[in-house]
Design an enzyme around this catalytic site. Sequence first.
Site, PDB file in Angstrom:
ATOM      1  N   TRP A   1       1.658   0.348   7.366  1.00  0.00           N
ATOM      2  CA  TRP A   1       0.261   0.537   7.707  1.00  0.00           C
ATOM      3  C   TRP A   1      -0.054   0.092   9.128  1.00  0.00           C
ATOM      4  O   TRP A   1      -1.199  -0.123   9.498  1.00  0.00           O
ATOM      5  CB  TRP A   1      -0.629  -0.151   6.667  1.00  0.00           C
ATOM      6  CG  TRP A   1      -0.463   0.486   5.310  1.00  0.00           C
ATOM      7  CD1 TRP A   1       0.254   1.614   5.020  1.00  0.00           C
ATOM      8  CD2 TRP A   1      -0.993   0.024   4.068  1.00  0.00           C
ATOM      9  NE1 TRP A   1       0.200   1.883   3.668  1.00  0.00           N
ATOM     10  CE2 TRP A   1      -0.556   0.915   3.062  1.00  0.00           C
ATOM     11  CE3 TRP A   1      -1.788  -1.065   3.707  1.00  0.00           C
ATOM     12  CZ2 TRP A   1      -0.887   0.770   1.720  1.00  0.00           C
ATOM     13  CZ3 TRP A   1      -2.134  -1.216   2.364  1.00  0.00           C
ATOM     14  CH2 TRP A   1      -1.691  -0.306   1.386  1.00  0.00           C
TER      15      TRP A   1
ATOM     16  N   ARG B   1     -16.718   6.952  13.296  1.00  0.00           N
ATOM     17  CA  ARG B   1     -16.791   7.099  11.830  1.00  0.00           C
ATOM     18  C   ARG B   1     -18.151   7.631  11.354  1.00  0.00           C
ATOM     19  O   ARG B   1     -18.650   7.254  10.303  1.00  0.00           O
ATOM     20  CB  ARG B   1     -16.477   5.759  11.143  1.00  0.00           C
ATOM     21  CG  ARG B   1     -15.017   5.344  11.319  1.00  0.00           C
ATOM     22  CD  ARG B   1     -14.739   4.048  10.599  1.00  0.00           C
ATOM     23  NE  ARG B   1     -15.557   2.976  11.155  1.00  0.00           N
ATOM     24  CZ  ARG B   1     -15.902   1.869  10.525  1.00  0.00           C
ATOM     25  NH1 ARG B   1     -15.500   1.675   9.285  1.00  0.00           N
ATOM     26  NH2 ARG B   1     -16.632   0.958  11.105  1.00  0.00           N
TER      27      ARG B   1
ATOM     28  N   LEU C   1     -18.920  10.552  10.201  1.00  0.00           N
ATOM     29  CA  LEU C   1     -18.869  11.338   8.962  1.00  0.00           C
ATOM     30  C   LEU C   1     -18.754  10.420   7.751  1.00  0.00           C
ATOM     31  O   LEU C   1     -19.345  10.671   6.705  1.00  0.00           O
ATOM     32  CB  LEU C   1     -17.690  12.322   8.994  1.00  0.00           C
ATOM     33  CG  LEU C   1     -17.642  13.265   7.792  1.00  0.00           C
ATOM     34  CD1 LEU C   1     -18.855  14.191   7.770  1.00  0.00           C
ATOM     35  CD2 LEU C   1     -16.361  14.085   7.774  1.00  0.00           C
TER      36      LEU C   1
ATOM     37  N   GLU D   1      -9.890 -12.374  -1.655  1.00  0.00           N
ATOM     38  CA  GLU D   1      -9.620 -11.808  -0.326  1.00  0.00           C
ATOM     39  C   GLU D   1     -10.863 -11.459   0.504  1.00  0.00           C
ATOM     40  O   GLU D   1     -10.841 -10.484   1.264  1.00  0.00           O
ATOM     41  CB  GLU D   1      -8.712 -10.556  -0.446  1.00  0.00           C
ATOM     42  CG  GLU D   1      -7.409 -10.829  -1.191  1.00  0.00           C
ATOM     43  CD  GLU D   1      -6.502  -9.592  -1.332  1.00  0.00           C
ATOM     44  OE1 GLU D   1      -6.653  -8.636  -0.565  1.00  0.00           O
ATOM     45  OE2 GLU D   1      -5.646  -9.617  -2.232  1.00  0.00           O
TER      46      GLU D   1
ATOM     47  N   HIS E   1     -10.017   3.653  -8.422  1.00  0.00           N
ATOM     48  CA  HIS E   1     -10.433   4.551  -7.344  1.00  0.00           C
ATOM     49  C   HIS E   1     -11.707   5.304  -7.694  1.00  0.00           C
ATOM     50  O   HIS E   1     -12.222   6.051  -6.885  1.00  0.00           O
ATOM     51  CB  HIS E   1      -9.308   5.528  -7.005  1.00  0.00           C
ATOM     52  CG  HIS E   1      -8.072   4.808  -6.536  1.00  0.00           C
ATOM     53  ND1 HIS E   1      -7.039   4.512  -7.391  1.00  0.00           N
ATOM     54  CD2 HIS E   1      -7.742   4.292  -5.339  1.00  0.00           C
ATOM     55  CE1 HIS E   1      -6.111   3.847  -6.709  1.00  0.00           C
ATOM     56  NE2 HIS E   1      -6.514   3.702  -5.474  1.00  0.00           N
TER      57      HIS E   1
ATOM     58  N   GLU F   1       5.831   4.834  -0.076  1.00  0.00           N
ATOM     59  CA  GLU F   1       5.307   5.719   0.965  1.00  0.00           C
ATOM     60  C   GLU F   1       6.250   5.886   2.155  1.00  0.00           C
ATOM     61  O   GLU F   1       6.329   6.953   2.754  1.00  0.00           O
ATOM     62  CB  GLU F   1       3.974   5.125   1.396  1.00  0.00           C
ATOM     63  CG  GLU F   1       3.477   5.494   2.741  1.00  0.00           C
ATOM     64  CD  GLU F   1       2.274   4.606   3.092  1.00  0.00           C
ATOM     65  OE1 GLU F   1       1.558   4.175   2.176  1.00  0.00           O
ATOM     66  OE2 GLU F   1       2.086   4.354   4.285  1.00  0.00           O
TER      67      GLU F   1
ATOM     68  N   CYS G   1       1.422   0.577  -5.545  1.00  0.00           N
ATOM     69  CA  CYS G   1       0.423   1.538  -6.024  1.00  0.00           C
ATOM     70  C   CYS G   1       0.636   2.951  -5.507  1.00  0.00           C
ATOM     71  O   CYS G   1       1.433   3.181  -4.616  1.00  0.00           O
ATOM     72  CB  CYS G   1      -0.994   1.083  -5.754  1.00  0.00           C
ATOM     73  SG  CYS G   1      -1.378   0.630  -4.092  1.00  0.00           S
TER      74      CYS G   1
ATOM     75  N   LYS H   1       0.022   9.838  -1.696  1.00  0.00           N
ATOM     76  CA  LYS H   1       0.266   9.827  -0.262  1.00  0.00           C
ATOM     77  C   LYS H   1       0.747  11.182   0.239  1.00  0.00           C
ATOM     78  O   LYS H   1       1.548  11.851  -0.409  1.00  0.00           O
ATOM     79  CB  LYS H   1       1.328   8.791   0.080  1.00  0.00           C
ATOM     80  CG  LYS H   1       0.944   7.402  -0.359  1.00  0.00           C
ATOM     81  CD  LYS H   1       0.285   6.622   0.746  1.00  0.00           C
ATOM     82  CE  LYS H   1      -0.377   5.402   0.137  1.00  0.00           C
ATOM     83  NZ  LYS H   1      -0.612   4.331   1.054  1.00  0.00           N
TER      84      LYS H   1
ATOM     85  N   GLY I   1      -6.072  -8.733  -6.617  1.00  0.00           N
ATOM     86  CA  GLY I   1      -6.279  -9.612  -5.471  1.00  0.00           C
ATOM     87  C   GLY I   1      -7.671  -9.531  -4.889  1.00  0.00           C
ATOM     88  O   GLY I   1      -8.393 -10.514  -4.827  1.00  0.00           O
TER      89      GLY I   1
HETATM   90  N1  GLN Z   1      -3.944  -7.431  -2.952  1.00  0.00           N
HETATM   91  C1  GLN Z   1      -4.448  -6.221  -2.415  1.00  0.00           C
HETATM   92  C2  GLN Z   1      -5.837  -5.968  -2.958  1.00  0.00           C
HETATM   93  O1  GLN Z   1      -6.102  -6.356  -4.048  1.00  0.00           O
HETATM   94  C3  GLN Z   1      -3.580  -5.036  -2.741  1.00  0.00           C
HETATM   95  C4  GLN Z   1      -4.087  -3.800  -2.087  1.00  0.00           C
HETATM   96  C5  GLN Z   1      -3.272  -2.552  -2.322  1.00  0.00           C
HETATM   97  O2  GLN Z   1      -2.523  -2.418  -3.216  1.00  0.00           O
HETATM   98  N2  GLN Z   1      -3.442  -1.570  -1.525  1.00  0.00           N
HETATM   99  O3  GLN Z   1      -6.666  -5.350  -2.321  1.00  0.00           O
HETATM  100 ZN    ZN Z   2      -2.717  -1.125  -5.042  1.00  0.00          ZN
END
Ligand code: GLN
Ligand code: ZN
EC number: 2.1.1.14
Length: 755
Positions: A565, A23, A25, A488, A698, A609, A647, A117, A436
Amino acid sequence: MTVSEHAPFTATVLGLPRVGPRRELKRATESYWAGRLDAEQLHTVARDLRRTQLTELLAAGLDSIPVGTFSYYDQVLDTAVLLGALPERVAGIADPLDRYFAAARGTDTVEPLEMTKWFDTNYHYLVPEIGPETTFALHPEKLLAELSEAIELGVPARPVVVGPVTFLKLAKATGGAALDRLGELVPLYRDLLRQLAAAGAAWVQIDEPVLVTDLTADEIELVRRTYAELAEASERPAILVATYFGTPGDALPALASTAVEGIALDFTAALDLSAVASLPSLADKLLVAGVVDGRNVWRTDLDRALSTLGTLLGSASSVTVSSSCSLLHVPYSLEPETGLDEKLRSWLAFGAEKVTEVRLLATALAQGTEAIADDLAAARAAAESRTADPRLSDAQVRARLDSLGPDATRRAPAEERRALQAQRLDLPALPTTTIGSYPQTSAIRLARAALRKGEIDQAEYVRRMRAEIADVVALQEKLDLDVLVHGEPERNDMVQYFAEQLDGFAATENGWVQSYGTRCVRPPILFGDVTRRTPMTVDWITYAQSLTDKPVKGMLTGPVTILAWSFVRDDQPLADSARQVALAIRDETVDLQSAGIRIIQVDEPALRELLPLRAADQPAYLDWSVGAFRLATSGVSDATQIHTHLCYSEFGEVIDAIAGLDADVTSIEAARSRMEVLDDLNAAGFDLGVGPGVYDIHSPRVPSVEEITTSLRAALKAVPAERLWVNPDCGLKTRGPVEVEASLRNMVAAAKAVR
Ligand code: GLN
Ligand code: ZN
């Protein structure tokens, strides 16, 4: 011009990973953003990575090597730059690199392009914007520079570009259909072809993955015309049109009827081999046969690949062995994976090993299978040890799944649940919450690294994570959010987190794959039947709940996303794997509920996706994926509120499935695609709780109270207040603490104002 004027090649791959084997780059780019590296230093890191990679591929024996799939952020964004199609709002940024990154990530004053995606992969591209003001112009500097860099190294370089049809189909167009602009692009591509030929390219690869999606007859005719016109150019390299991620269907004969010299097909997809083999128009073409799976990690069945190649041999002027798609989607190499168990390791092939497989197959094709006898034997032995492995089938899990009746996926009617939950939770109108995760601070990363290196023990790690949880709970109370989360901190990547605790999954140490920009993930490998040994999240969530009277949401990842994933099994249907994972998640929801947790969110951001690219394949997928989610979430009582989170992407095609999930509350990415999703949900008769993301996480931009208020008012036009939730559009883990606090403060203020 005929293909015979250009040396046909025998062994290649369709594209290359670019973040660097370690990683490098990613790190350099982030340092550049932070002002710790200048542009020259960043370019040097990039150039060194490209050179090393090219040299290795040359040594590995590929006789045509893709060039130009390198990117500082995304290849579709690079194509927008190539075609002069960056949006006007970044035009004022003088420095080309900063302009590029502004389009990718936004700045304080400029919104980035939307991100979504790439087909049915977990890679995200930036969506080009094309409007009446877009005037295309060719800027081939990057591609030409990478081409000459490769030629200087003595590399048989094949420049790669995203094709005009795919580029336009993926773009977001205003003021007319994007494909209407094809006529403007064709001359630019012709000019590009001329310049590439002049710079010494014998072949060019034009990627048209969009040909594996459903196209209308008119669109297919446009494809034919486009490639007929490009092939007419008098000064140009031989053209290879690459398709991948599926089968081109009717687009194949159309394309084959043009004078392009080569076509790449994905033979890991359900391709009708005999139809390809008997297509007369292929007879004078180079057929690039993607028999080595470019997006999964299993060792290739060399015998099967050779049989496919054998069938194709007579049907094209020459057959080239290739990966099915770019190696962007798999880790660099198995070599650093010393932690994997020996057996599992012998079943796998990452990027470098796939290159070896391509080379072996090409050798066998040219010299006969005796030339690779030892390798064939090794591949067969590995395959045998895999099928015989007891971890591939757990009788208990299978019996439990077989015994489930229809009630296992049903809850009481939504209104009944709503009443019970309202009483139990007592939330204000327009409840505020987050998705989250909170920022993964350096303290968190340091603790994780220290644990891995054995510098701290598990108890100390838990103590540090609890401190993070306490901070995040305190912050949320201070900000006066209504439904809290634990943040998290213990999860680097959520799927990785669950996979590490489930039997049947293996984790890699260095198996990084680019997800978007500098974000990389290490997808776990699902190789066997799935079982949950012990509760996976209960301690963290109950600790958070012990710190507050407000409800804390339990946070789980759904079965579809865990599979999307991960690298998945190729020896059983995905639907079967999904039910096994769902059962493990279901057990976790029941344990959370028993521990006093009143709201549980089961994230399914990847639901869209995995949607098959062809409409004909979609109903079956939606059926099993929705079924798996419901299996995971229907074990709790009706008073427990189930949330889900989705998402990225347009949800249009899966809108009925979203209703089918039957989650009490669905939070959904909408900030970048402007609330359009609410109208779609209404049209589908969706009447459950919904939290359309009110700002885009983002980008580092802090949204103003006014902005969020405006989005909320817009949302209220589509959704009654009783059903509307207020939340960002995704988790906050990639953001900085300062911007997160400011953004959430504004979000809560906006919710209060609108209440
Ligand atoms: N609960 C996850 C977070 O908040 C959801 C992540 C996601 O949607 N990719 O990171
Ligand atoms: Zn999300």
